[in-house]
Design a protein around this motif. Structure first.
Motif, PDB file in Angstrom:
ATOM      1  N   ALA A   1      -7.160   1.342  13.078  1.00  0.00           N
ATOM      2  CA  ALA A   1      -5.990   2.109  12.650  1.00  0.00           C
ATOM      3  C   ALA A   1      -5.838   1.982  11.131  1.00  0.00           C
ATOM      4  O   ALA A   1      -6.295   1.005  10.521  1.00  0.00           O
ATOM      5  CB  ALA A   1      -4.731   1.602  13.340  1.00  0.00           C
ATOM      6  N   LEU A   2      -5.212   2.980  10.529  1.00  0.00           N
ATOM      7  CA  LEU A   2      -5.002   2.985   9.084  1.00  0.00           C
ATOM      8  C   LEU A   2      -3.578   2.541   8.761  1.00  0.00           C
ATOM      9  O   LEU A   2      -2.620   3.191   9.177  1.00  0.00           O
ATOM     10  CB  LEU A   2      -5.204   4.389   8.515  1.00  0.00           C
ATOM     11  N   LEU A   3      -3.442   1.449   8.040  1.00  0.00           N
ATOM     12  CA  LEU A   3      -2.136   1.048   7.534  1.00  0.00           C
ATOM     13  C   LEU A   3      -1.892   1.874   6.276  1.00  0.00           C
ATOM     14  O   LEU A   3      -2.714   1.881   5.357  1.00  0.00           O
ATOM     15  CB  LEU A   3      -2.113  -0.445   7.195  1.00  0.00           C
ATOM     16  N   VAL A   4      -0.776   2.600   6.241  1.00  0.00           N
ATOM     17  CA  VAL A   4      -0.490   3.518   5.138  1.00  0.00           C
ATOM     18  C   VAL A   4       0.854   3.141   4.520  1.00  0.00           C
ATOM     19  O   VAL A   4       1.903   3.356   5.117  1.00  0.00           O
ATOM     20  CB  VAL A   4      -0.468   4.987   5.623  1.00  0.00           C
ATOM     21  N   ASP A   5       0.801   2.571   3.337  1.00  0.00           N
ATOM     22  CA  ASP A   5       1.976   2.093   2.622  1.00  0.00           C
ATOM     23  C   ASP A   5       2.544   3.229   1.784  1.00  0.00           C
ATOM     24  O   ASP A   5       1.909   3.672   0.823  1.00  0.00           O
ATOM     25  CB  ASP A   5       1.567   0.914   1.728  1.00  0.00           C
ATOM     26  N   ILE A   6       3.751   3.700   2.143  1.00  0.00           N
ATOM     27  CA  ILE A   6       4.370   4.808   1.409  1.00  0.00           C
ATOM     28  C   ILE A   6       5.464   4.339   0.453  1.00  0.00           C
ATOM     29  O   ILE A   6       6.168   5.161  -0.131  1.00  0.00           O
ATOM     30  CB  ILE A   6       4.929   5.880   2.370  1.00  0.00           C
ATOM     31  N   ARG A   7       5.599   3.027   0.269  1.00  0.00           N
ATOM     32  CA  ARG A   7       6.633   2.530  -0.640  1.00  0.00           C
ATOM     33  C   ARG A   7       6.340   2.968  -2.069  1.00  0.00           C
ATOM     34  O   ARG A   7       5.195   3.101  -2.464  1.00  0.00           O
ATOM     35  CB  ARG A   7       6.700   0.999  -0.587  1.00  0.00           C
ATOM     36  N   TYR A   8       7.392   3.145  -2.833  1.00  0.00           N
ATOM     37  CA  TYR A   8       7.185   3.533  -4.223  1.00  0.00           C
ATOM     38  C   TYR A   8       6.730   2.330  -5.044  1.00  0.00           C
ATOM     39  O   TYR A   8       6.858   1.180  -4.638  1.00  0.00           O
ATOM     40  CB  TYR A   8       8.398   4.239  -4.816  1.00  0.00           C
ATOM     41  N   ALA A   9       6.157   2.610  -6.203  1.00  0.00           N
ATOM     42  CA  ALA A   9       5.484   1.595  -7.024  1.00  0.00           C
ATOM     43  C   ALA A   9       6.375   0.404  -7.354  1.00  0.00           C
ATOM     44  O   ALA A   9       5.896  -0.737  -7.350  1.00  0.00           O
ATOM     45  CB  ALA A   9       4.950   2.236  -8.300  1.00  0.00           C
ATOM     46  N   ALA A  10       7.649   0.627  -7.635  1.00  0.00           N
ATOM     47  CA  ALA A  10       8.521  -0.497  -8.005  1.00  0.00           C
ATOM     48  C   ALA A  10       8.620  -1.524  -6.880  1.00  0.00           C
ATOM     49  O   ALA A  10       8.655  -2.727  -7.133  1.00  0.00           O
ATOM     50  CB  ALA A  10       9.911   0.011  -8.392  1.00  0.00           C
ATOM     51  N   LEU A  11       8.636  -1.078  -5.631  1.00  0.00           N
ATOM     52  CA  LEU A  11       8.682  -2.016  -4.506  1.00  0.00           C
ATOM     53  C   LEU A  11       7.353  -2.741  -4.334  1.00  0.00           C
ATOM     54  O   LEU A  11       7.324  -3.934  -4.036  1.00  0.00           O
ATOM     55  CB  LEU A  11       9.063  -1.295  -3.211  1.00  0.00           C
ATOM     56  N   ARG A  12       6.257  -2.033  -4.524  1.00  0.00           N
ATOM     57  CA  ARG A  12       4.945  -2.690  -4.436  1.00  0.00           C
ATOM     58  C   ARG A  12       4.795  -3.708  -5.561  1.00  0.00           C
ATOM     59  O   ARG A  12       4.282  -4.803  -5.340  1.00  0.00           O
ATOM     60  CB  ARG A  12       3.819  -1.659  -4.476  1.00  0.00           C
ATOM     61  N   ASP A  13       5.268  -3.350  -6.739  1.00  0.00           N
ATOM     62  CA  ASP A  13       5.209  -4.282  -7.873  1.00  0.00           C
ATOM     63  C   ASP A  13       6.095  -5.493  -7.646  1.00  0.00           C
ATOM     64  O   ASP A  13       5.767  -6.600  -8.058  1.00  0.00           O
ATOM     65  CB  ASP A  13       5.637  -3.583  -9.170  1.00  0.00           C
ATOM     66  N   ARG A  14       7.215  -5.305  -6.988  1.00  0.00           N
ATOM     67  CA  ARG A  14       8.141  -6.407  -6.733  1.00  0.00           C
ATOM     68  C   ARG A  14       7.659  -7.329  -5.619  1.00  0.00           C
ATOM     69  O   ARG A  14       7.691  -8.543  -5.732  1.00  0.00           O
ATOM     70  CB  ARG A  14       9.530  -5.846  -6.371  1.00  0.00           C
ATOM     71  N   ASP A  15       7.196  -6.731  -4.510  1.00  0.00           N
ATOM     72  CA  ASP A  15       6.923  -7.499  -3.294  1.00  0.00           C
ATOM     73  C   ASP A  15       5.457  -7.699  -2.961  1.00  0.00           C
ATOM     74  O   ASP A  15       5.127  -8.521  -2.113  1.00  0.00           O
ATOM     75  CB  ASP A  15       7.590  -6.833  -2.089  1.00  0.00           C
ATOM     76  N   GLY A  16       4.567  -6.923  -3.571  1.00  0.00           N
ATOM     77  CA  GLY A  16       3.155  -7.007  -3.236  1.00  0.00           C
ATOM     78  C   GLY A  16       2.762  -5.937  -2.230  1.00  0.00           C
ATOM     79  O   GLY A  16       3.539  -5.027  -1.924  1.00  0.00           O
ATOM     80  N   THR A  17       1.550  -6.061  -1.715  1.00  0.00           N
ATOM     81  CA  THR A  17       1.016  -5.078  -0.769  1.00  0.00           C
ATOM     82  C   THR A  17       0.324  -5.775   0.387  1.00  0.00           C
ATOM     83  O   THR A  17       0.050  -6.972   0.336  1.00  0.00           O
ATOM     84  CB  THR A  17       0.000  -4.138  -1.457  1.00  0.00           C
TER      85      THR A  17
END
Length: 143
Positions: free
Chosen positions: A37-53
């Protein structure tokens, strides 16, 4: 006078969307990803920068999701090979991802679903996360 249909609030719209989804827990999503299955992260960049991936997750901004996962679209990702892929959409807390998964189902991606609780549930479950500092290529050493 033409009678307009009663407008739906977001809570009702979300409840209707989730009726057609088999939402996954963090551990179920991890197991599904291990099977392709494909995990698809749609969070915006600020959340990825804050919390990681999530390691291995495809990062697709929400406003590009349908174009990137539609197997018929010339702008699709290489992973969007056909309508039988299993995209697991991940937002921050599991709300926007439900609506996005239903949108993918409308494109014929019948296995599309989302992660209940979003990225925050993944992290709370203790599953692997790439830290924001690793995303920026920073190295923190001890003294």
């Amino acid at each position: 006078m033409v009678s307009l249909p009663r407008p739906h609030g977001i809570d009702e719209l979300l409840a209707r969307a989730r009726e057609g989804l088999t939402r996954l827990t963090a551990h179920q999503a991890q197991a599904a990803a291990a099977k392709g299955a494909l995990l698809v992260d749609i969070r915006y960049a600020a959340l990825r920068d804050r919390d990681g991936t999530i390691p291995g997750a495809l990062v697709v901004e929400r406003n590009e999701l349908e174009w990137r996962l539609d197997p018929q679209c010339p702008h699709r990702l290489p992973e969007a090979v056909d309508h039988d892929i299993t995209p697991i959409v991940i937002c921050n807390e599991g709300y926007a991802s439900s609506l996005a998964a239903v949108s993918l189902q409308a494109l014929g991606l019948h296995r599309a679903t989302d992660l209940a609780g979003g990225f925050q549930s993944w992290r709370a479950a203790g599953l692997p996360v790439t830290a924001p500092s690793e995303l920026r290529g920073e190295v923190h050493g001890g003294s």
